[in-house]
Design an enzyme around this catalytic site. Structure first.
Site, PDB file in Angstrom:
ATOM      1  N   HIS A  44       0.822  -1.205   0.000  1.00 39.99           N
ATOM      2  CA  HIS A  44       0.000   0.000   0.000  1.00 39.99           C
ATOM      3  C   HIS A  44       0.862   1.264   0.000  1.00 39.99           C
ATOM      4  O   HIS A  44       0.381   2.353   0.292  1.00 39.99           O
ATOM      5  CB  HIS A  44      -0.956  -0.001   1.198  1.00 39.99           C
ATOM      6  CG  HIS A  44      -2.026  -1.045   1.068  1.00 39.99           C
ATOM      7  ND1 HIS A  44      -1.780  -2.384   1.246  1.00 39.99           N
ATOM      8  CD2 HIS A  44      -3.329  -0.951   0.744  1.00 39.99           C
ATOM      9  CE1 HIS A  44      -2.899  -3.071   1.062  1.00 39.99           C
ATOM     10  NE2 HIS A  44      -3.850  -2.220   0.753  1.00 39.99           N
ATOM     11  N   TRP A 225     -16.402 -18.972   8.800  1.00 42.97           N
ATOM     12  CA  TRP A 225     -17.748 -18.385   8.803  1.00 42.97           C
ATOM     13  C   TRP A 225     -17.824 -17.147   9.701  1.00 42.97           C
ATOM     14  O   TRP A 225     -18.635 -16.264   9.470  1.00 42.97           O
ATOM     15  CB  TRP A 225     -18.781 -19.424   9.248  1.00 42.97           C
ATOM     16  CG  TRP A 225     -18.474 -20.088  10.557  1.00 42.97           C
ATOM     17  CD1 TRP A 225     -18.850 -19.683  11.807  1.00 42.97           C
ATOM     18  CD2 TRP A 225     -17.707 -21.281  10.740  1.00 42.97           C
ATOM     19  NE1 TRP A 225     -18.382 -20.533  12.763  1.00 42.97           N
ATOM     20  CE2 TRP A 225     -17.664 -21.534  12.144  1.00 42.97           C
ATOM     21  CE3 TRP A 225     -17.046 -22.168   9.879  1.00 42.97           C
ATOM     22  CZ2 TRP A 225     -16.984 -22.626  12.680  1.00 42.97           C
ATOM     23  CZ3 TRP A 225     -16.387 -23.246  10.425  1.00 42.97           C
ATOM     24  CH2 TRP A 225     -16.362 -23.467  11.814  1.00 42.97           C
TER      25      TRP A 225
END
Length: 327
Positions: A44, A225
């Site tokens: 970045h 999940w």
């Protein structure tokens, strides 16, 4: 190849000034890009800079735009970023959150129609440097399948939590995918396998091949999940607060632009630093694992990397550095 911070920052600033950035915005954005590489977040920093310039050329980032305060009530403020540079908008929003916190104890600033903030940790460090606990999060284009699905429908929606500490701030900066797409790109450029499986290949197998994961866009959510649920809830909270674009709308546009973000600052003069140090000491007292691992608190290695790269120069990808110098 190593390049010193000032040389990196000056090249970025020169290029941004050529692309209609004001002196103030060019200085701020170039410093953030250079600081990201200085702290070891190369994905970045330098590596992302050419992509950022392309977004400016394509009109998705508007150098002349300014964030606008749409409403402000007590501890809450709502902004429209008007597609200004994401780093500029995010710095403005966190500064406003800190100002609200210094007056009220807490400040929450939401912003719509903004752009990629690059390293989210930048704004955690900003809050901590101001003596505040900082929390911020953003949505993204869809790049993670929901748990049980094959097609990307969730963003890897990064979240940052920062706590000021005299000996070095604690700053957790993480995507909700096991590896950010910037980190995947970094491993692909260096032809290195990931330390742990980070997603699925075209045959549906878990893999450490970063290129294969970027191709399928089947990145693995953190905690399986649980990460899937966290990503969904962050997108919902952001959209509820800002009235801006959700991951669905960002994805439909085809390019990651016009994202929604939230910045929270919490201020109290006494953050019980002695108790924080006790927690860190207790955590670090764990016996090293079978591979001789070392325990770090979030942000600790950043300071080590920053000091090393300040003294020795920042490691850069030669090809990308030369391309940037020619922009």
């Amino acid at each position: 190849m190593r390049v010193f911070y000032n040389d990196l920052q000056q090249q970025f600033e020169r290029i941004l000034l050529k692309h209609s950035f004001s002196a103030t915005k060019a200085a701020l954005c170039s410093k953030i890009f250079a600081a990201n590489s200085l702290d070891g977040v190369y994905s970045h920093g330098l590596n992302r800079f050419p992509v950022f310039v392309d977004l400016v050329k394509n009109g998705l980032v508007k150098p002349e735009a300014e964030p606008e305060v749409l409403s402000e009530t007590g501890t809450l403020a709502h902004l429209d970023g008007h597609l200004a540079p994401g780093m500029y908008n995010a710095s403005f929003a966190m500064e406003k959150a800190v100002d609200l916190a210094k007056t009220n104890g807490i400040g929450c600033v939401s912003i719509k129609n903004t752009n990629h903030w690059m390293r989210g940790g930048t704004y955690g460090w900003q809050a901590a440097d101001a003596g505040c606990i900082g929390i911020c999060f953003t949505n993204t284009i869809a790049n993670v399948p929901p748990w049980g699905g094959k097609e990307p429908r969730l963003g890897n929606n990064p979240i940052v939590i920062a706590v000021p500490k005299a000996a070095g701030h604690m700053v957790l900066d993480m995507a909700v995918s096991q590896y950010s797409y910037g980190k995947l790109q970094e491993h692909e450029l260096n032809k290195q396998p990931l330390p742990f499986p980070g997603g699925y290949d075209e045959e549906g197998n878990l893999t450490t091949d970063a290129a294969a994961i970027r191709k399928t866009e089947r990145a693995l959510p953190i905690g399986l999940w649980k990460g899937s649920g966290l990503s969904l809830m962050l997108d919902i909270v952001l959209t509820a607060l800002t009235g801006g674009k959700s991951t669905k709308e960002i994805t439909a546009a085809g390019k990651e632009s016009g994202v929604s973000q939230t910045f929270i600052a919490i201020y109290q003069p006494d953050l019980h630093q002695n108790l924080i140090e006790q927690i860190i000491s207790f955590t670090k007292s764990s016996e090293a694992d079978e591979n001789g691992g070392k325990i770090w608190y979030p942000g600790e290695k950043t300071l080590i990397t920053r000091n090393k790269n300040t003294a020795e120069g920042i490691p850069v990808n030669e090809e990308i550095w030369r391309a940037v110098c020619q922009l």
